[in-house]
Design an enzyme around this catalytic site. Structure first.
Site, short mmCIF file in Angstrom:
data_model
loop_
_atom_site.label_atom_id
_atom_site.label_comp_id
_atom_site.label_asym_id
_atom_site.label_seq_id
_atom_site.Cartn_x
_atom_site.Cartn_y
_atom_site.Cartn_z
N GLU A 1 96.73 25.40 75.60
CA GLU A 1 98.12 24.99 75.42
C GLU A 1 98.34 24.25 74.12
O GLU A 1 97.40 23.81 73.47
CB GLU A 1 98.56 24.10 76.60
N HIS B 1 101.54 21.39 72.63
CA HIS B 1 102.77 20.66 72.89
C HIS B 1 102.96 19.60 71.83
O HIS B 1 102.02 19.29 71.09
CB HIS B 1 102.79 20.06 74.30
N HIS C 1 97.05 13.64 71.56
CA HIS C 1 96.12 13.21 72.60
C HIS C 1 95.00 12.40 71.96
O HIS C 1 94.51 12.78 70.90
CB HIS C 1 95.41 14.40 73.26
N HIS D 1 94.86 23.85 72.07
CA HIS D 1 93.62 23.21 72.52
C HIS D 1 93.26 23.61 73.94
O HIS D 1 94.12 23.93 74.75
CB HIS D 1 93.71 21.69 72.40
N CYS E 1 92.05 10.60 78.78
CA CYS E 1 93.04 11.17 77.88
C CYS E 1 94.24 10.23 77.81
O CYS E 1 94.78 9.83 78.85
CB CYS E 1 93.47 12.54 78.39
#
Length: 125
Positions: free
Chosen positions: A62, A64, A68, A102, A116
């Protein structure tokens, strides 16, 4: 509201007191998450989660807008970042820029576990 989530896990079974273990997503058996800083704590700036991926599993592939920060706690994975691939190990720290493609793919016979951290303004998965 400030709080402490006490670690109660043993032998690579990472658990925190009073933190529910939830499935990562309906389509990902063997992948779970625990959120110890998130919407329930009314965190305005960041969310902190622990993900556990069993051997033979992987996270979403994904991208976005949010960044992170990832810290590998146990296990090994092949990490895809855009078109590049990297091996990650315990204690490796990973920064994933916003909009970078990723995915973590577990390598070996032991589960992968990582912390995370993301900004609070995005919905957590």
């Amino acid at each position: 509201m400030s709080k402490i989530n006490y670690f109660i896990g043993k032998n690579n079974n990472y658990l925190w007191e009073n933190v529910e273990v939830k499935p990562y997503s309906g389509e990902f058996e063997g992948v779970t998450r625990q959120i110890f800083v998130g919407p329930d704590e009314k965190s305005d700036n960041f969310h902190m989660r622990y993900f556990r991926l069993e051997p033979g599993t992987h996270s979403n592939l994904e991208r976005h807008p949010h960044e992170h920060g990832v810290l590998i706690l146990h296990g090994y994975a092949r990490l895809q970042l855009n078109n590049d691939f990297f091996d990650v190990h315990p204690n490796d720290a990973v920064f994933i820029s916003g909009n970078d493609l990723h995915q973590f793919v577990v390598q070996g016979d032991e589960p992968l576990g990582f912390l995370c951290v993301i900004i609070a303004k995005e919905k957590t998965k």
